[in-house]
Design a protein around this motif. Structure first.
Motif, short mmCIF file in Angstrom:
data_model
loop_
_atom_site.label_atom_id
_atom_site.label_comp_id
_atom_site.label_asym_id
_atom_site.label_seq_id
_atom_site.Cartn_x
_atom_site.Cartn_y
_atom_site.Cartn_z
N MET A 1 0.85 -1.18 0.00
CA MET A 1 0.00 0.00 0.00
C MET A 1 0.89 1.24 0.00
O MET A 1 1.74 1.39 0.86
CB MET A 1 -0.89 -0.04 1.24
N SER A 2 0.72 2.13 -0.95
CA SER A 2 1.59 3.30 -1.04
C SER A 2 1.02 4.52 -0.32
O SER A 2 1.75 5.45 -0.04
CB SER A 2 1.87 3.62 -2.50
N THR A 3 -0.27 4.51 -0.01
CA THR A 3 -0.88 5.60 0.75
C THR A 3 -1.88 5.04 1.75
O THR A 3 -2.35 3.92 1.61
CB THR A 3 -1.61 6.61 -0.17
N PHE A 4 -2.17 5.85 2.75
CA PHE A 4 -3.17 5.52 3.77
C PHE A 4 -4.17 6.66 3.81
O PHE A 4 -3.86 7.78 3.46
CB PHE A 4 -2.52 5.38 5.15
N ARG A 5 -5.38 6.38 4.27
CA ARG A 5 -6.39 7.42 4.40
C ARG A 5 -6.68 7.64 5.87
O ARG A 5 -6.81 6.70 6.64
CB ARG A 5 -7.66 7.02 3.68
N PHE A 6 -6.81 8.90 6.26
CA PHE A 6 -7.22 9.30 7.60
C PHE A 6 -8.28 10.37 7.41
O PHE A 6 -7.97 11.54 7.18
CB PHE A 6 -6.03 9.82 8.39
N ALA A 15 5.60 8.25 5.55
CA ALA A 15 5.37 8.89 6.85
C ALA A 15 4.97 7.87 7.92
O ALA A 15 4.96 8.18 9.10
CB ALA A 15 4.28 9.95 6.73
N VAL A 16 4.64 6.65 7.51
CA VAL A 16 4.18 5.61 8.43
C VAL A 16 5.38 4.79 8.88
O VAL A 16 6.14 4.28 8.08
CB VAL A 16 3.13 4.70 7.74
N PHE A 17 5.57 4.69 10.21
CA PHE A 17 6.72 3.93 10.72
C PHE A 17 6.33 2.59 11.32
O PHE A 17 7.20 1.79 11.65
CB PHE A 17 7.53 4.76 11.73
N ALA A 25 0.80 3.70 12.37
CA ALA A 25 1.24 4.79 13.24
C ALA A 25 2.15 5.72 12.46
O ALA A 25 2.93 5.29 11.61
CB ALA A 25 2.00 4.21 14.44
N LEU A 26 2.03 7.01 12.77
CA LEU A 26 2.86 8.01 12.12
C LEU A 26 3.15 9.13 13.12
O LEU A 26 2.46 9.28 14.12
CB LEU A 26 2.17 8.59 10.88
N ARG A 36 4.79 13.18 20.56
CA ARG A 36 3.58 12.36 20.46
C ARG A 36 3.45 11.75 19.07
O ARG A 36 3.82 12.34 18.07
CB ARG A 36 2.35 13.22 20.75
N ILE A 37 2.91 10.53 19.02
CA ILE A 37 2.64 9.87 17.75
C ILE A 37 1.15 9.64 17.61
O ILE A 37 0.40 9.74 18.57
CB ILE A 37 3.38 8.52 17.62
N LEU A 38 0.71 9.31 16.41
CA LEU A 38 -0.68 8.94 16.16
C LEU A 38 -0.71 7.48 15.74
O LEU A 38 0.07 7.05 14.90
CB LEU A 38 -1.27 9.79 15.03
N GLN A 39 -1.61 6.71 16.35
CA GLN A 39 -1.85 5.34 15.92
C GLN A 39 -3.29 5.28 15.50
O GLN A 39 -4.18 5.61 16.28
CB GLN A 39 -1.57 4.34 17.03
N LEU A 40 -3.54 4.87 14.28
CA LEU A 40 -4.88 4.91 13.70
C LEU A 40 -5.32 3.51 13.31
O LEU A 40 -4.54 2.74 12.76
CB LEU A 40 -4.86 5.82 12.47
#
Length: 42
Positions: A1-6, A15-17, A25-26, A36-40
């Motif tokens: 997957m080359s992109t993610f949607r939020f 940008a995703v680690f 998470a990014l 701070r990080i975001l986990q979606l």
């Protein structure tokens, strides 16, 4: 997957680690608390 949607935002895969089956998470580009990080959930 080359992109993610939020919501309406498209997140580049670079940008995703961390990615699991159900989440990714990014680094938050405008954090309220430094480091701070975001986990979606997908």
């Amino acid at each position: 997957m080359s992109t993610f949607r939020f919501g309406q935002h498209v997140i580049k895969a670079s940008a995703v680690f961390l990615q699991t089956e159900l989440s990714f998470a990014l680094v938050n580009r405008k954090p309220v608390v430094p480091g701070r990080i975001l986990q979606l959930s997908l």
